[in-house]
Design an enzyme around this catalytic site. Structure first.
Site, PDB file in Angstrom:
ATOM      1  N   THR A 176      39.465   9.140  10.847  1.00  0.00           N
ATOM      2  CA  THR A 176      40.669   9.277  10.038  1.00  0.00           C
ATOM      3  C   THR A 176      41.256  10.592  10.515  1.00  0.00           C
ATOM      4  OG1 THR A 176      39.696   8.204   8.082  1.00  0.00           O
ATOM      5  CG2 THR A 176      41.469   9.710   7.659  1.00  0.00           C
ATOM      6  N   ARG A 204      40.952  -5.495   3.580  1.00  0.00           N
ATOM      7  CA  ARG A 204      40.228  -4.339   3.033  1.00  0.00           C
ATOM      8  C   ARG A 204      41.196  -3.147   2.960  1.00  0.00           C
ATOM      9  NH1 ARG A 204      38.666   1.009   5.160  1.00  0.00           N
ATOM     10  NH2 ARG A 204      36.938   1.664   3.858  1.00  0.00           N
ATOM     11  N   VAL A 205      41.146  -2.406   1.857  1.00  0.00           N
ATOM     12  CA  VAL A 205      42.078  -1.292   1.658  1.00  0.00           C
ATOM     13  C   VAL A 205      41.326   0.026   1.818  1.00  0.00           C
ATOM     14  CG1 VAL A 205      43.636  -0.177   0.019  1.00  0.00           C
ATOM     15  CG2 VAL A 205      43.581  -2.666   0.187  1.00  0.00           C
ATOM     16  N   GLY A 226      35.734   9.625   6.173  1.00  0.00           N
ATOM     17  CA  GLY A 226      34.380   9.092   6.003  1.00  0.00           C
ATOM     18  C   GLY A 226      34.451   7.677   5.482  1.00  0.00           C
ATOM     19  N   ILE A 227      33.387   7.206   4.906  1.00  0.00           N
ATOM     20  CA  ILE A 227      33.377   5.816   4.412  1.00  0.00           C
ATOM     21  C   ILE A 227      34.268   5.712   3.181  1.00  0.00           C
ATOM     22  CG2 ILE A 227      31.945   3.979   3.449  1.00  0.00           C
ATOM     23  CD1 ILE A 227      29.745   4.800   5.290  1.00  0.00           C
ATOM     24  N   GLY A 228      35.331   4.934   3.312  1.00  0.00           N
ATOM     25  CA  GLY A 228      36.340   4.855   2.260  1.00  0.00           C
ATOM     26  C   GLY A 228      35.779   4.456   0.913  1.00  0.00           C
TER      27      GLY A 228
HETATM   28  N1  GLY Z   1      38.232   6.774   5.386  1.00  0.00           N
HETATM   29  C1  GLY Z   1      38.777   5.732   6.151  1.00  0.00           C
HETATM   30  C2  GLY Z   1      38.421   4.401   5.677  1.00  0.00           C
HETATM   31  O1  GLY Z   1      37.326   4.180   5.178  1.00  0.00           O
HETATM   32  O2  GLY Z   1      39.207   3.525   5.796  1.00  0.00           O
END
Ligand code: GLY
Length: 312
Positions: A176, A204-205, A226-228
């Protein structure tokens, strides 16, 4: 007031080579120098954030704009948000395809009655604005997707940055880009842009176009990477900003938020500024690719080992 600036190009597993680290540092420093001189020349925090995001989106190394990762169906869908701290106003686009700079669409929406648009509506906006059609696909990201398809998408995310020679990584990464700026008037803004996790389901958002991933008010501004899903579960950006608004120092707000993140086994990172000019960054991921300008010097987080650091 002395402007302050912090930017990131993602967080995740360690970069595979020293050359990759140097290349990322070079890319980040170039953006920091360009954007900091804009701030010195009187640009507003919002203008600096939009231009900084655009430069990072244009760098194929990072997972936003050109060089975005592909989703499970082989398509690129990007998301971006801008938050003006002074007006406390959020705008963003979700899952937009075929544009060069999603952050510009987010900026356009700042003055609109409808401030967050998803796929079809975002595409309509791009068409109304006569935004040229653009394919952000790069060879490196295509190879990465083809490799993953052969292995039935067993990784949770794509690489944090597109390294020039694609090598199957031992661990996943998270990409990101983001920029947080404090301008000479003391105004804050935050912007974040992403191609998503990579290999995700259609629809997926990402957190990047939610207040969980990008938030600012008069007191503080935060951009996450990171992991959204982890960022959303912690409501990370908004939580840090609210803690500062309620009287915690930026250092305390970051420390508390990242202690909770560790306890909850999260995998992400955040960059932050507050109205006093404090700069902070934190991570639970192995690596955070961030750089900052204090007014006196440029620094980066590429070799950071601690969870949280604050500079005053
Ligand atoms: N932080 C980016 C995503 O998970 O989409």
């Amino acid at each position: 007031m002395q402007p302050k600036l912090i930017i990131h190009g993602g967080a995740g597993s360690s970069l595979k080579t020293k050359e990759a680290s140097q290349a990322v540092r070079y890319s980040l420093y170039k953006v920091i120098e360009d954007i900091y001189s804009l701030l010195l020349n009187g640009a507003s925090a919002g203008e600096a954030v939009v231009r900084g995001c655009q430069l990072l989106e244009d760098d194929p190394r990072f997972n936003a704009g050109t060089g975005s990762v592909l989703q499970s169906d082989g398509q690129i869908r990007m998301s971006a948000a801008l938050m003006d701290g002074t007006q406390q106003r959020f705008s963003g686009v979700i899952n937009i395809s075929r544009v060069k700079n999603p952050i510009y669409l987010a900026k356009t929406l700042q003055d609109s009655a409808d401030r967050v648009l998803s796929d079809y509506g975002a595409a309509e906006l791009a068409r109304e604005l006569h935004t040229p059609t653009y394919n952000p696909l790069t060879e490196v990201r295509l190879k990465e997707w083809l490799q993953e398809r052969q292995e039935n998408f067993d990784r949770t995310m794509a690489d944090v940055v597109a390294e020039q020679e694609f090598v199957k990584p031992s661990e996943s990464g998270r990409g990101t880009i983001g920029v947080v700026a404090l301008d000479s008037q003391g105004h804050l803004a935050a912007g974040t842009s992403t191609g998503g996790k990579g290999f995700e389901r259609i629809g997926r958002v990402s957190d990047s176009a939610m207040p969980a991933g990008n938030y600012a008010n008069r007191k503080a501004g935060v951009s996450c990477t990171g992991i959204g899903e982890h960022i959303i579960d912690e409501c990370l950006a908004a939580k840090i900003v609210v803690r500062v608004t309620d009287g915690l120092s930026l250092r305390e707000a970051m420390a508390r938020s990242f202690t909770e993140a560790r306890e909850n086994d999260r995998d992400f990172a955040a960059i932050a500024l507050d109205y006093t000019g404090a700069i902070a960054y934190g991570k639970t991921s192995k690596t955070l690719l961030a750089a900052y300008h204090t007014g006196e010097q440029i620094g980066d987080t590429l070799e950071m080992v601690e969870d949280v650091q604050t500079i005053f």
